[in-house]
Design an enzyme around this catalytic site. Structure first.
Site, short mmCIF file in Angstrom:
data_model
loop_
_atom_site.label_atom_id
_atom_site.label_comp_id
_atom_site.label_asym_id
_atom_site.label_seq_id
_atom_site.Cartn_x
_atom_site.Cartn_y
_atom_site.Cartn_z
NE ARG A 93 34.88 24.12 31.98
CZ ARG A 93 35.61 25.22 31.91
NH1 ARG A 93 35.66 26.42 32.59
NH2 ARG A 93 36.80 24.96 31.50
CG ASP B 82 39.99 35.56 41.59
OD1 ASP B 82 41.07 35.73 40.58
OD2 ASP B 82 39.07 34.93 41.38
C1 LIG Z 1 42.76 33.09 34.04
S1 LIG Z 1 42.83 33.75 35.51
C2 LIG Z 1 43.90 35.13 35.35
C3 LIG Z 1 45.05 35.14 36.41
C4 LIG Z 1 46.08 35.90 36.47
N1 LIG Z 1 45.56 37.41 36.11
C5 LIG Z 1 47.01 35.72 35.09
O1 LIG Z 1 47.01 36.49 34.04
O2 LIG Z 1 47.63 34.70 35.19
C6 LIG Z 1 41.28 34.59 35.64
C7 LIG Z 1 40.80 35.00 36.91
O3 LIG Z 1 39.54 35.81 36.83
C8 LIG Z 1 38.68 35.79 38.11
N2 LIG Z 1 37.45 36.45 37.79
C9 LIG Z 1 36.65 35.93 36.85
N3 LIG Z 1 35.56 36.88 36.93
C10 LIG Z 1 35.62 37.82 37.89
C11 LIG Z 1 34.99 38.78 38.31
N4 LIG Z 1 33.83 39.36 37.99
N5 LIG Z 1 35.57 39.38 39.55
C12 LIG Z 1 36.96 39.17 39.59
N6 LIG Z 1 37.67 38.40 39.45
C13 LIG Z 1 36.94 37.34 38.38
C14 LIG Z 1 38.52 34.22 38.08
O4 LIG Z 1 37.94 33.65 39.30
C15 LIG Z 1 40.19 33.88 37.75
O5 LIG Z 1 40.88 33.55 38.91
#
Ligand SMILES: C[S@@+](CC[C@H](N)C(=O)[O-])C[C@H]1O[C@@H](n2cnc3c(N)ncnc32)[C@H](O)[C@@H]1O
Length: 283
Positions: free
Chosen positions: A46, A148
């Protein structure tokens, strides 16, 4: 030249042990992302793309960009190391519980507050909005905070418009709750009354939270999987302190709160916890 030969000829920059360790340290320190050795091929694949896209000549130069705090590239960095996969009414049992157990207990409350933490492209907060607006039709002050760390996903979420081909729902009835029944075309737009219930904000969960007040429910699903156990434990503790008495914490299907009772939480179902009534001075 056939396609396989072309792919073979693409040279990836080499990720040395030292470079991988520096990347892991930056990812953990700034975003809580826990990169173990087994993630190395993924990190290499990536971030190689980012090395190419930025035009630097090595991982060392790329790391220097991130360490210098290049804001746009930091966004790409965290985005490359996480996934934004989400869909409407994901883990539907949580929305059933929200409608059938949480909402009835909130009938007559002056205000209802829900936080979708790690909301990605918005499908989760809009599913919450659709569920609660249906279950609490008389609520006058129903608000959802959706946060997010990734600005790109927030932009898409705020737009509330999705290509029809990407729109997948467990049932047509749930789809109608979010989009209505009239619109047909290449894109679908979330009903305006649901959009107005949701406020999107950028927030890094491992930094201080500029969030005031307490919530009736917090959804933080499929986010903590990126964090190590101590970071997860700290996150659950902070969420518990931001819940109202009797408030609920919903987490992802592969996540778990260890010793929830020490945080004043009781297991209330599959990957869901309720805060005890008496704790936290009734906050
Ligand atoms: C797999 S998605 C989950 C989306 C939703 N909550 C669901 O379960 O369908 C994970 C999200 O976590 C966010 N994320 C990762 N690390 C983070 C952080 N330190 N603070 C806030 N968001 C974070 C990513 O940008 C991503 O949009």
């Amino acid at each position: 030249m056939n396609q396989i030969t072309e792919l073979d000829s693409v040279e990836r920059p080499t990720l040395s042990d030292e470079a991988f360790q520096r990347i892991a340290t930056i990812a953990k320190g700034n975003w809580g992302l826990h990169l173990e050795e087994n993630k190395r091929p993924l990190v290499t694949a990536r971030l190689s793309k980012r090395v190419t896209a930025t035009g630097v000549s090595s991982f060392a130069d790329y790391i220097a960009l991130i360490e210098a705090g290049d804001a746009a590239e930091c966004d790409h960095f965290v985005s490359a190391l996480t996934t934004n996969v989400t869909h409407f009414f994901r883990e539907q049992h949580h929305f059933d519980y929200l409608a059938e157990t949480v909402a009835p207990a909130l009938q007559g409350h002056r205000s209802v507050r829900v936080w979708s933490a790690g909301c990605s492209t918005g499908q989760e907060p809009y599913s919450i909005a659709a569920t609660l607006s249906r279950a609490l039709p008389k609520a006058s002050d129903l608000r959802i905070l959706a946060t997010d760390v990734d600005q790109d996903v927030l932009h898409k979420a705020e737009g509330g418009t999705y290509p029809a081909a990407e729109v997948v729902f467990p049932s047509p009835a749930l789809e109608a709750q979010v989009f209505g029944t009239k619109e047909r075309g290449p894109n679908r737009s979330v009903r305006p009354e649901l959009r107005s219930m949701v406020t999107f904000r950028r927030l890094n969960l491992i930094q201080p939270w500029p969030v005031s007040g307490a919530f009736d429910a917090i959804f933080c699903r499929n986010v903590a999987i990126y964090f190590d156990k101590p970071t997860q434990a700290g996150l659950w503790q902070r969420f518990a302190s931001h819940l109202k008495p009797n408030g609920h914490l919903f987490i992802g299907h592969s996540e778990r709160v260890e010793h929830p009772e020490t945080l004043g939480l009781q297991p209330a179902g599959i990957t869901l916890y309720r805060k005890s009534l008496a704790l936290d001075g009734g906050r």
